[in-house]
Motif scaffolding. Structure first.
Motif, PDB file in Angstrom:
ATOM      1  N   UNK A  49       0.826  -1.209   0.000  1.00 26.52           N
ATOM      2  CA  UNK A  49       0.000   0.000   0.000  1.00 26.52           C
ATOM      3  C   UNK A  49       0.859   1.258   0.000  1.00 26.52           C
ATOM      4  N   UNK A  50       2.029   1.192   0.651  1.00 31.25           N
ATOM      5  CA  UNK A  50       2.917   2.351   0.768  1.00 31.25           C
ATOM      6  C   UNK A  50       4.113   2.148  -0.159  1.00 31.25           C
ATOM      7  N   UNK A  51       4.085   2.795  -1.309  1.00 31.81           N
ATOM      8  CA  UNK A  51       5.087   2.560  -2.348  1.00 31.81           C
ATOM      9  C   UNK A  51       6.502   2.871  -1.879  1.00 31.81           C
ATOM     10  N   UNK A  52       6.683   3.991  -1.184  1.00 30.03           N
ATOM     11  CA  UNK A  52       8.015   4.397  -0.750  1.00 30.03           C
ATOM     12  C   UNK A  52       8.577   3.413   0.271  1.00 30.03           C
ATOM     13  N   UNK A  53       7.773   3.056   1.263  1.00 24.58           N
ATOM     14  CA  UNK A  53       8.226   2.110   2.289  1.00 24.58           C
ATOM     15  C   UNK A  53       8.514   0.740   1.684  1.00 24.58           C
ATOM     16  N   UNK A  54       7.688   0.338   0.731  1.00 22.63           N
ATOM     17  CA  UNK A  54       7.883  -0.952   0.073  1.00 22.63           C
ATOM     18  C   UNK A  54       9.226  -1.000  -0.645  1.00 22.63           C
ATOM     19  N   UNK A  55       9.555   0.080  -1.365  1.00 19.43           N
ATOM     20  CA  UNK A  55      10.795   0.074  -2.141  1.00 19.43           C
ATOM     21  C   UNK A  55      12.040   0.263  -1.280  1.00 19.43           C
ATOM     22  N   UNK A  56      11.872   0.579  -0.008  1.00 14.54           N
ATOM     23  CA  UNK A  56      13.026   0.602   0.890  1.00 14.54           C
ATOM     24  C   UNK A  56      13.554  -0.802   1.134  1.00 14.54           C
ATOM     25  N   UNK A  57      12.662  -1.779   1.094  1.00 14.47           N
ATOM     26  CA  UNK A  57      13.093  -3.152   1.356  1.00 14.47           C
ATOM     27  C   UNK A  57      13.101  -4.016   0.099  1.00 14.47           C
ATOM     28  N   UNK A  58      12.337  -3.599  -0.919  1.00 15.40           N
ATOM     29  CA  UNK A  58      12.307  -4.343  -2.188  1.00 15.40           C
ATOM     30  C   UNK A  58      12.689  -3.378  -3.300  1.00 15.40           C
ATOM     31  N   UNK A  59      13.956  -3.362  -3.644  1.00 18.27           N
ATOM     32  CA  UNK A  59      14.432  -2.462  -4.689  1.00 18.27           C
ATOM     33  C   UNK A  59      14.251  -3.094  -6.066  1.00 18.27           C
ATOM     34  N   UNK A  60      14.119  -2.257  -7.067  1.00 21.47           N
ATOM     35  CA  UNK A  60      13.968  -2.731  -8.445  1.00 21.47           C
ATOM     36  C   UNK A  60      15.194  -3.543  -8.849  1.00 21.47           C
ATOM     37  N   UNK A  61      14.967  -4.736  -9.383  1.00 20.99           N
ATOM     38  CA  UNK A  61      16.043  -5.600  -9.860  1.00 20.99           C
ATOM     39  C   UNK A  61      15.607  -6.218 -11.182  1.00 20.99           C
ATOM     40  N   UNK A  62      16.511  -6.914 -11.839  1.00 19.51           N
ATOM     41  CA  UNK A  62      16.213  -7.291 -13.218  1.00 19.51           C
ATOM     42  C   UNK A  62      16.705  -8.689 -13.565  1.00 19.51           C
ATOM     43  N   UNK A  63      15.973  -9.307 -14.504  1.00 23.49           N
ATOM     44  CA  UNK A  63      16.398 -10.561 -15.118  1.00 23.49           C
ATOM     45  C   UNK A  63      16.957 -10.312 -16.521  1.00 23.49           C
ATOM     46  N   UNK A  64      17.135  -9.062 -16.864  1.00 23.03           N
ATOM     47  CA  UNK A  64      17.664  -8.733 -18.181  1.00 23.03           C
ATOM     48  C   UNK A  64      19.027  -9.389 -18.375  1.00 23.03           C
ATOM     49  N   UNK A  65      19.250  -9.946 -19.543  1.00 24.26           N
ATOM     50  CA  UNK A  65      20.470 -10.716 -19.788  1.00 24.26           C
ATOM     51  C   UNK A  65      21.740  -9.896 -19.608  1.00 24.26           C
ATOM     52  N   UNK A  66      21.646  -8.581 -19.743  1.00 20.05           N
ATOM     53  CA  UNK A  66      22.826  -7.731 -19.587  1.00 20.05           C
ATOM     54  C   UNK A  66      23.112  -7.404 -18.123  1.00 20.05           C
ATOM     55  N   UNK A  67      22.144  -7.670 -17.235  1.00 17.39           N
ATOM     56  CA  UNK A  67      22.311  -7.357 -15.812  1.00 17.39           C
ATOM     57  C   UNK A  67      22.266  -8.595 -14.921  1.00 17.39           C
ATOM     58  N   UNK A  68      21.671  -9.653 -15.402  1.00  9.55           N
ATOM     59  CA  UNK A  68      21.414 -10.829 -14.580  1.00  9.55           C
ATOM     60  C   UNK A  68      22.694 -11.590 -14.242  1.00  9.55           C
ATOM     61  N   UNK A  69      22.870 -11.881 -12.939  1.00  7.53           N
ATOM     62  CA  UNK A  69      24.008 -12.682 -12.469  1.00  7.53           C
ATOM     63  C   UNK A  69      23.551 -13.857 -11.606  1.00  7.53           C
ATOM     64  N   UNK A  70      22.238 -13.903 -11.296  1.00  2.00           N
ATOM     65  CA  UNK A  70      21.744 -14.921 -10.377  1.00  2.00           C
ATOM     66  C   UNK A  70      21.710 -14.445  -8.939  1.00  2.00           C
ATOM     67  N   UNK A  71      22.161 -13.209  -8.687  1.00  3.40           N
ATOM     68  CA  UNK A  71      22.179 -12.660  -7.324  1.00  3.40           C
ATOM     69  C   UNK A  71      21.091 -11.596  -7.176  1.00  3.40           C
ATOM     70  N   UNK A  72      20.370 -11.665  -6.046  1.00  4.11           N
ATOM     71  CA  UNK A  72      19.344 -10.677  -5.728  1.00  4.11           C
ATOM     72  C   UNK A  72      19.498 -10.266  -4.264  1.00  4.11           C
TER      73      UNK A  72
END
Length: 318
Positions: A67-90
């Protein structure tokens, strides 16, 4: 290419990475504008990307936090499966006992059942942020087994860094306020964008040890036919069950109507008053909650589970 494997949290048994489960996995499915923080009803749609029957006490806390976008993104940051960024680590963040954010790094190998399906939290389509977050929380707590059951007050603290306020009706007694009062109180908290979850009595469980955790989505009024066959305006609490599946017998006993595919349904406020064990709230803004007369709200500190006198009152299984 060799992908990252976390040496600190090895997987027991078989596992698969998201790429092994779907052709093009995504971290998030929905994208929101972080500058529109007050548009909480839109942000709250993120809860539809959560599905699981494990660690329900954690799932409802995270579902409510969306419900709270800012608080949510403090603990869940944007990450990617894009082949140029993906390493298997999150990575994900949780608040420790000192209220400091602790970063938990994991690999994306997820435990699977013999049939090949995910063992714990499920992906929703091609979206995988929640199964990965659940794995990070399992590492944070010690193991997947450690989060099979737990305290709602504990999981809410870990994702918000704040002590939840709670009010309950005691182990045996009825609530000290009526259905109209609880409806007004919940509506007031919802309008203030307060994060809300609750624990309800589960007719199919031992409620001295467990209850059912639900996310409180909203309150609403609808016309229904009374037992006398007369249309009347009734007040309801909109709830979300973590598993997304509620047995029909449980729905009937708990008085849940209009169940959706998301595990969300409506409970008459009179039923809610009778079924409710605790309601937990966290105000992510800077102002204090205004407690209504008769609302016995208690703020409790973070206490390790073995020392917590309220364990049975707050433990949730599903």
């Amino acid at each position: 290419m060799t992908f990252y494997e976390d040496p600190e949290f090895p997987i027991k048994g078989n596992s698969k990475r998201p790429h092994d489960l779907v052709p093009f996995p995504k971290f998030f499915g929905l994208n929101f504008n972080t500058s529109r923080r007050d548009d909480w009803r839109t942000h709250f749609k993120r809860r539809t990307e959560i599905n699981g029957a494990h660690a329900g006490f954690f799932l409802v806390a995270v579902s409510s936090l969306t419900k709270d976008l800012i608080s949510f993104h403090k603990i869940v940051e944007e990450q990617s499966f894009d082949e140029h960024e993906y390493t298997g680590k999150f990575h994900f963040k949780f608040y420790d006992e000192t209220r400091q954010l602790k970063t938990i790094e994991i690999d994306d190998r997820l435990p699977i059942k013999p049939c090949g399906a995910l063992q714990y939290a499920q992906n929703v389509g091609d979206v995988f942020w929640y199964p990965l977050m659940e794995k990070a929380y399992a590492k944070f707590c010690g193991s997947y087994e450690q989060i099979e059951t737990g305290l709602l007050i504990k999981s809410m603290f870990h994702v918000t860094g704040r002590n939840p306020e709670w009010f309950d009706n005691g182990a045996e007694s009825c609530l000290p306020f009526n259905a109209e009062g609880i409806y007004s109180n919940l509506r007031n908290l919802i309008e203030k964008k307060i994060i809300l979850v609750c624990k309800l009595r589960n007719p199919e469980e031992n409620n001295q040890a467990y209850g059912s955790g639900f996310t409180i989505i909203d309150v609403t009024e609808k016309r229904r036919i009374s037992n006398d066959g007369i249309p009347e305006l009734r007040k309801f609490v909109q709830l979300r069950h973590p598993s997304g599946k509620i047995p029909e017998s449980m729905m009937a006993d708990m008085g849940i109507y209009e169940l959706t595919s998301l595990g969300e349904g409506l409970m008459d406020t009179e039923k809610f008053v009778n079924q409710m064990q605790c309601v937990y709230s966290v105000d992510m803004s800077m102002h204090q909650l205004r407690r209504s007369p008769g609302l016995d709200a208690i703020s409790i500190p973070f206490i390790p589970e073995k020392e917590n006198p309220y364990v049975n009152s707050h433990r949730a299984k599903h």
